[in-house]
Write an enzyme that holds these catalytic residues in place. Structure first.
Site, PDB file in Angstrom:
ATOM      1  N   CYS A 100      23.446 -40.374  23.012  1.00 49.48           N
ATOM      2  CA  CYS A 100      24.332 -41.180  22.295  1.00 49.48           C
ATOM      3  C   CYS A 100      23.796 -41.027  20.764  1.00 49.48           C
ATOM      4  O   CYS A 100      22.683 -40.984  20.585  1.00 49.48           O
ATOM      5  CB  CYS A 100      24.193 -42.748  22.649  1.00 49.48           C
ATOM      6  SG  CYS A 100      25.541 -43.633  21.919  1.00 49.48           S
ATOM      7  N   ASN A 206      30.651 -50.131  22.763  1.00 55.69           N
ATOM      8  CA  ASN A 206      30.484 -50.197  21.354  1.00 55.69           C
ATOM      9  C   ASN A 206      30.834 -48.696  20.558  1.00 55.69           C
ATOM     10  O   ASN A 206      30.506 -48.476  19.449  1.00 55.69           O
ATOM     11  CB  ASN A 206      29.246 -50.647  20.853  1.00 55.69           C
ATOM     12  CG  ASN A 206      27.920 -49.608  21.449  1.00 55.69           C
ATOM     13  OD1 ASN A 206      28.285 -48.651  22.151  1.00 55.69           O
ATOM     14  ND2 ASN A 206      26.651 -49.943  20.990  1.00 55.69           N
ATOM     15  N   HIS A 207      31.494 -47.816  21.208  1.00 49.36           N
ATOM     16  CA  HIS A 207      31.746 -46.466  20.701  1.00 49.36           C
ATOM     17  C   HIS A 207      32.775 -46.620  19.787  1.00 49.36           C
ATOM     18  O   HIS A 207      33.856 -47.254  19.875  1.00 49.36           O
ATOM     19  CB  HIS A 207      31.916 -45.353  21.613  1.00 49.36           C
ATOM     20  CG  HIS A 207      30.507 -45.094  22.424  1.00 49.36           C
ATOM     21  ND1 HIS A 207      30.654 -44.668  23.742  1.00 49.36           N
ATOM     22  CD2 HIS A 207      29.283 -45.104  21.907  1.00 49.36           C
ATOM     23  CE1 HIS A 207      29.336 -44.852  24.261  1.00 49.36           C
ATOM     24  NE2 HIS A 207      28.581 -44.943  23.266  1.00 49.36           N
ATOM     25  N   HIS A 327      20.479 -40.820  18.919  1.00 46.01           N
ATOM     26  CA  HIS A 327      19.707 -42.141  18.841  1.00 46.01           C
ATOM     27  C   HIS A 327      18.991 -42.448  20.322  1.00 46.01           C
ATOM     28  O   HIS A 327      18.700 -43.453  20.533  1.00 46.01           O
ATOM     29  CB  HIS A 327      20.255 -43.037  18.147  1.00 46.01           C
ATOM     30  CG  HIS A 327      21.584 -43.573  18.310  1.00 46.01           C
ATOM     31  ND1 HIS A 327      22.674 -43.736  17.349  1.00 46.01           N
ATOM     32  CD2 HIS A 327      22.101 -43.976  19.895  1.00 46.01           C
ATOM     33  CE1 HIS A 327      23.470 -44.290  18.049  1.00 46.01           C
ATOM     34  NE2 HIS A 327      23.465 -44.266  19.190  1.00 46.01           N
ATOM     35  N   ASN A 328      19.465 -41.610  21.501  1.00 47.95           N
ATOM     36  CA  ASN A 328      19.069 -41.989  22.858  1.00 47.95           C
ATOM     37  C   ASN A 328      18.443 -40.456  23.319  1.00 47.95           C
ATOM     38  O   ASN A 328      19.150 -39.965  23.984  1.00 47.95           O
ATOM     39  CB  ASN A 328      20.176 -42.175  23.624  1.00 47.95           C
ATOM     40  CG  ASN A 328      20.541 -43.765  23.719  1.00 47.95           C
ATOM     41  OD1 ASN A 328      19.825 -44.511  22.668  1.00 47.95           O
ATOM     42  ND2 ASN A 328      21.231 -44.454  24.334  1.00 47.95           N
ATOM     43  N   GLY A 377      26.870 -50.469  11.157  1.00 47.51           N
ATOM     44  CA  GLY A 377      26.806 -52.049  11.246  1.00 47.51           C
ATOM     45  C   GLY A 377      27.680 -52.631  12.106  1.00 47.51           C
ATOM     46  O   GLY A 377      27.757 -52.166  13.388  1.00 47.51           O
ATOM     47  N   HIS A 400      18.900 -47.691  14.449  1.00 43.71           N
ATOM     48  CA  HIS A 400      19.840 -47.046  14.873  1.00 43.71           C
ATOM     49  C   HIS A 400      21.161 -47.849  14.669  1.00 43.71           C
ATOM     50  O   HIS A 400      22.364 -47.391  15.040  1.00 43.71           O
ATOM     51  CB  HIS A 400      19.850 -46.395  16.150  1.00 43.71           C
ATOM     52  CG  HIS A 400      20.234 -47.427  17.216  1.00 43.71           C
ATOM     53  ND1 HIS A 400      19.823 -48.594  17.523  1.00 43.71           N
ATOM     54  CD2 HIS A 400      21.267 -47.286  18.483  1.00 43.71           C
ATOM     55  CE1 HIS A 400      20.333 -49.310  18.425  1.00 43.71           C
ATOM     56  NE2 HIS A 400      21.268 -48.435  18.996  1.00 43.71           N
TER      57      HIS A 400
END
Lengths: 477, 276
Positions: A100, A206-207, A327-328, A377, A400
């Site tokens: 992700c 949250n994408h 970030h994963n 954010g 992230h």
């Protein structure tokens, strides 16, 4: 700390030590600030930091980023480096959504040049062009076996060869858009089935795709080098490896949870020695999923570029990719340990690599600045572009995102009697989404203040702020 | 209904997830508000005040406790127009995961009432359903809106009709909820209960459907996998998620291996966390 026995001691600005105890092999290291700690539920995530510290072969610290929150096995915002010779790899340190990540592209015009009507037309064109939400996926033919073979091997370059983007994009993607060692034979049929209609889609949760303006230039020199200017339009894309990556993680956990684990360890920290066949297969499947994700974001950007061309007549080539970060992920990297260069497997779960200036892996553009780091954010307040400082304490890692303040259930309840899209419009932000429930879950008040996260990240010398972004249009799943 | 009698029936109120059509159906008909919808078990009609007082007293001293202590789970599986041929009401039919559980209890309750000299209306075969609206109906409009929705029933109540499709509970037998929503900052969480792993699996499936009702066709309803551990339950739940994601897409990445499970009052309690 009032609500936990895992006491923290400040050892440097925004850097706290959680001394080892019990079965912990190393200390915990928490990057945070007094302001962030006031508003965070830290007990469970810190317990997870302590659990990660018990893994075989962990080096120096079990680390938490300023946006830490409760995850699976590792906390979200967790970083741990394992010795490549005697350490382990844990899918819980990578997450279900392998690779992700976030990519940011810039548009050579200012937001103020767009009328409200044009902005609405642009968002509508993006909504039509970029598949989003549950069940929405690939716009063309499902991926064939041949496609899978090639894209998993070539990474983002495969999509570029198919016409989704430009060769220049490759220099602006972490690891040049390709994690080596991907093997299709280590991926299950179910994973391929889940992914075959999902490439080039943002998914749900949250994408997002966000369009906004570069609102404040905090480091004008770096901004200029990166081609950023005040008021400029940006495109921020957040997505991952979709069902393909989720299934790779699931298949691996189904296997790894059959291994014996010390009773004191959370089963979600199921792990395999890095030199084992089980680890080799997971690393090959994880690389495949990471390459799927690079292709996914590459194609999403292509569809957004198409929308800009259609509505504003902007040549897609003029929409320049600044960078794409994972970030994963778990990656093999060389870092200095006790004065010696050592090969480590760095797990970053909800954490961004933040290499500093002169790192050999970075392209020329970032040699003097460090790599771009993005901290999204929420869709109402702000996001940040930062520059990595290569802090060795965190194995060159940074935050992230802002992290959630309220649960999805609470957010939905808060917005049950109001139209969240209308509420955002009143704030001057246009939102389109496949599901109204997703918008309710993702409203700005559901998130923590990203300013505090960026500030702690900078004060701890993980990355420095380059620009503060202000969202204007958002496409949600 | 005379002033000295009360119109009574036994029913199970139902909980369903937030759904636009359930909450505000479009279509002609005298609609029953969602909070007043229920599954009728025994309809007593008008009962004299003295019999009502006696019944209440008896219910409190010898309640018609069902053999099951947990709430019932199922889903609406089809649209009905009742009674057949006359079609005065529109209803959603309920498929319970253990169909005999409710129908057997309905018979037991009927005997219990007969022993109190109260005769319930048994002109029709017991068909578990919920009435949404009464005549006049526009069938096509109602047909378009039907879609499967999960449900749970966590009490058995004696209701009194107040008229105008409004009801008030006069006596209630509480059942243990099969699951409850838990707060989780980033994802979705439920506390799922079951007497053994099979029941835990069934209840967990319905909990998943409460978060995303289109999952219903992908549940494992008839053929249960071998479930000897929580790990087996998690693997089986994730098979449902995978099937759905392949077929139509799924908002869940997976049911996590979060394994906080404990036993309390002879029931397994598991905190199920779903990554979204």
């Amino acid at each position: 700390m009032s609500d936990t026995n895992l006491a923290l001691t400040e050892i440097a600005p925004c850097t706290y030590l959680m001394p080892k105890r019990g079965h912990m092999r190393v200390d915990g290291l928490v990057i945070t600030s007094p302001e962030l700690m006031k508003n965070l539920e830290l007990e469970r995530p810190l317990q997870q930091v302590a659990q990660v510290a018990q893994l075989e072969g962990i080096v120096n610290y079990s680390i938490a980023m300023p946006d830490i929150h409760w995850g699976y096995g590792f906390p979200i915002g967790g970083v741990a480096a394992m010795d490549a010779k005697n350490g382990v790899i844990s899918p819980g340190g990578v997450g279900y959504d392998i690779n992700c990540g976030v990519r940011l592209a810039t548009v050579p015009i200012k937001l103020k040049e767009l009328s409200q009507t044009t902005q609405e037309a642009l968002l509508k064109a993006i909504y039509i062009n970029v598949p989003s939400g549950v069940g929405h996926g690939h716009r063309g033919q499902p991926l064939s076996e041949r496609d899978y073979h090639d894209l998993l091997l070539k990474g983002a370059r495969w999509s570029i060869e198919q016409g989704f983007g430009f060769s220049e994009d490759i220099e602006h993607i972490e690891s040049h858009g390709q994690i080596e060692g991907a093997l299709i034979e280590c991926v299950s049929t179910h994973a391929c089935e889940r992914g075959k209609n999902q490439l080039g889609s943002i998914g749900s949760g949250n994408h997002f795709v966000e369009i906004g303006e570069i609102h404040d230039l905090i480091d004008p020199k770096t901004a200029e080098l990166w081609g950023l200017f005040q008021g400029q339009l940006y495109i921020l894309i957040h997505s991952g490896s979709r069902g393909f990556g989720h299934q790779v993680c699931q298949d691996t956990l189904d296997h790894f949870t059959t291994f014996e684990l010390p009773a004191h360890l959370d089963p979600q920290l199921a792990a395999a020695p890095l030199n084992s066949e089980a680890a080799r297969r997971y690393l090959a499947a994880m690389a495949a999923a990471a390459n799927f994700a690079f292709n996914n974001r590459q194609q999403i950007l292509h569809f957004v570029r198409e929308a800009f061309q259609k509505v504003l007549g902007i040549d897609p080539k003029e929409i320049r990719l600044l960078y794409d970060v994972c970030h994963n992920i778990a990656k093999f990297e060389k870092h200095e340990v006790n004065g010696e260069q050592k090969m480590l497997c760095v797990h970053r779960k909800g954490a961004t690599r933040a290499f500093g200036p002169h790192h050999p892996e970075l392209s020329d553009l970032f040699q003097t600045t460090g790599q771009p780091v993005f901290i999204p954010g929420d869709m109402g307040r702000a996001s940040y572009i930062m520059a990595g400082l290569g802090n060795p304490l965190t194995w060159c890692s940074a935050a992230h995102g802002a992290g959630r303040a309220f649960s999805r259930v609470q957010s939905k309840k808060r917005w049950r009697h109001e139209n969240p899209i209308q509420a955002m419009k009143k704030q001057g932000i246009l939102v389109m989404a496949s599901s109204m429930a997703t918008v309710s879950e993702e409203m700005p008040d559901a998130y923590k203040d990203v300013d505090l996260v960026a500030e702690a990240t900078e004060n701890a010398r993980l990355a420095k702020r380059v620009a503060r972004l202000k969202p204007k249009m958002a496409l949600k799943g | 209904m005379s002033s000295s009698s009360r119109r009574l029936f036994f029913a199970m109120p139902l909980q369903v997830p937030h759904d636009a059509f359930w909450e505000d159906p479009i279509g002609k008909g005298k609609k029953i508000a969602p909070e007043h919808r229920h599954l009728t078990l025994c309809f007593l009609g008008d009962v004299a005040q003295s019999s009502y007082t006696e019944l209440l007293h008896h219910l409190q001293s010898v309640p018609p406790t069902p053999p099951f202590k947990m709430g019932c789970v199922g889903y609406f599986d089809k649209l009905l127009f009742l009674p057949p041929k006359i079609e005065r009401v529109v209803a959603w039919h309920i498929h319970f995961f253990v169909p005999s559980q409710v129908s057997d209890y309905q018979k037991t309750l009927s005997h219990y009432l007969a022993n109190q000299n109260l005769k319930s209306d048994e002109r029709h075969l017991f068909t578990p359903h919920v009435t949404l609206a009464r005549y006049p109906l526009h069938k096509e409009e109602w047909q378009k809106q039907f879609h499967p929705l999960p449900l749970i029933a966590t009490s058995i109540d004696l209701f009194e009709s107040l008229g105008h499709s409004e009801y008030v509970s006069r006596f209630s037998l509480k059942l243990i909820p099969p699951f409850e929503s838990l707060e989780h900052t980033a994802d979705i969480a439920y506390l799922v209960r079951g007497q053994e792993f099979k029941e835990l699996f069934i209840h967990a499936q319905i909990a998943l459907c409460f978060s995303f009702p289109p999952l219903i066709p992908y549940l494992k309803l008839e053929v249960m996998p071998a479930l000897n551990s929580l790990r087996d339950v998690i693997v089986a739940l994730n098979e449902c998620v995978t099937r759905m994601d392949i077929a139509i897409g799924c908002p869940f990445k997976a049911v996590s291996y979060h394994s906080h499970m404990y036993e309390k009052s002879n029931l397994l309690h598991w905190e199920m966390i779903i990554d979204v």
